[in-house]
Design an enzyme around this catalytic site. Structure first.
Site, PDB file in Angstrom:
ATOM      1  N   HIS A  57       0.808  -1.113   0.013  1.00 59.85           N
ATOM      2  CA  HIS A  57       0.012  -0.024  -0.055  1.00 59.85           C
ATOM      3  C   HIS A  57       1.007   1.267  -0.086  1.00 59.85           C
ATOM      4  O   HIS A  57       1.959   1.210   0.409  1.00 59.85           O
ATOM      5  CB  HIS A  57      -0.917  -0.085   1.121  1.00 59.85           C
ATOM      6  CG  HIS A  57      -0.234  -0.093   2.493  1.00 59.85           C
ATOM      7  ND1 HIS A  57       0.232   1.171   3.115  1.00 59.85           N
ATOM      8  CD2 HIS A  57       0.454  -0.917   3.400  1.00 59.85           C
ATOM      9  CE1 HIS A  57       0.911   0.716   4.454  1.00 59.85           C
ATOM     10  NE2 HIS A  57       0.923  -0.371   4.583  1.00 59.85           N
ATOM     11  N   ASP A  58       0.133   2.407  -0.474  1.00 55.36           N
ATOM     12  CA  ASP A  58       0.692   3.716  -0.437  1.00 55.36           C
ATOM     13  C   ASP A  58       2.262   3.819  -0.830  1.00 55.36           C
ATOM     14  O   ASP A  58       3.106   4.662  -0.363  1.00 55.36           O
ATOM     15  CB  ASP A  58       0.658   4.123   1.022  1.00 55.36           C
ATOM     16  CG  ASP A  58      -0.616   4.026   1.670  1.00 55.36           C
ATOM     17  OD1 ASP A  58      -1.468   4.972   0.938  1.00 55.36           O
ATOM     18  OD2 ASP A  58      -1.118   3.435   2.319  1.00 55.36           O
TER      19      ASP A  58
END
Length: 225
Positions: free
Chosen positions: A143-144
């Site tokens: 993620h991210d």
């Protein structure tokens, strides 16, 4: 003459030969088994046959009669891939992406043109990926993360959350990138090289090569572009 769309894999090295059957499966799903032509482009081996597919020089590919022509850049080295993309752009050749059928792409993932995603790649959520990305077998991006242009993840790379990988970086097989934080992401600098099996616990400077556990720099190299 009944012309078909013509697709080519640029490069007959291990990367190209591994990507060709993935491309064939993907294109068959879109065009049917007889609705397209697929071959290799490689100036060094033009006139030969590799894995049952003809190999053309780039100029031959440009002049082969076809309904349309597109090419996938299946060369792992980011610097070479950049040069080939420039060459194709000057010749007005369209690029196509290759995604294996079992690639997992979850939520809010943006991917630029020319991506090559091999079998068993996973991209989770809130990820931005630039142009001509290579995600090889069993690699994942958590993620991210923000990934630049012409980045290569070799097989089994584990890129954890809140990591930024800048343009032209190459991450070797089985390396692990420690998770960053939203305010302090782990950064792999532009043109950096991360060695096979390295465990990256700190940001990597642009143009440097790091190896080991924990990963440490061994040399400086010039930026690719």
């Amino acid at each position: 003459m009944n012309l078909k769309p013509l697709f080519a894999i640029y490069g007959v090295g291990g990367c190209g030969r591994g990507i060709l059957p993935v491309a064939e499966e993907m294109l068959t799903g879109k065009h049917g088994p007889n609705g397209f032509d697929l071959l290799f482009v490689d100036d060094a081996l033009s006139g030969s046959s590799v894995n049952g597919r003809p190999v053309l020089a780039f100029t031959e590919f440009l002049h082969t009669p076809a309904e349309s022509r597109r090419i996938c850049l299946a060369v792992a080295d980011p610097r070479t891939r950049y040069r080939l993309a420039e060459k194709c752009g000057k010749a007005d050749v369209d690029i196509f992406s290759v995604h294996a059928a079992n690639v997992v792409i979850m939520d809010e993932v943006q991917i630029g043109e020319g991506a090559v995603l091999s079998p068993f790649v996973t991209l989770t959520s809130n990820i931005i990926i630039g142009r001509h990305f290579h995600g090889n077998l069993y690699s994942y991006v958590e993620h991210d993360c923000v990934i630049g242009d012409f980045v290569t993840l070799a097989p089994g790379v584990r890129c954890n959350g809140n990591v930024r990988i800048d343009d032209y970086a190459y991450l070797g097989s089985g390396c692990v990138l420690r998770q960053g934080t939203p305010s302090a992401p782990l950064v792999i600098g532009r043109g950096a090289f991360v060695g096979m099996g390295a465990v990256v616990t700190k940001s990597v400077a642009p143009g440097s090569t790091v190896v080991g556990c924990p990963a440490k720099p061994i040399k400086k190299s010039s930026l690719p572009c």
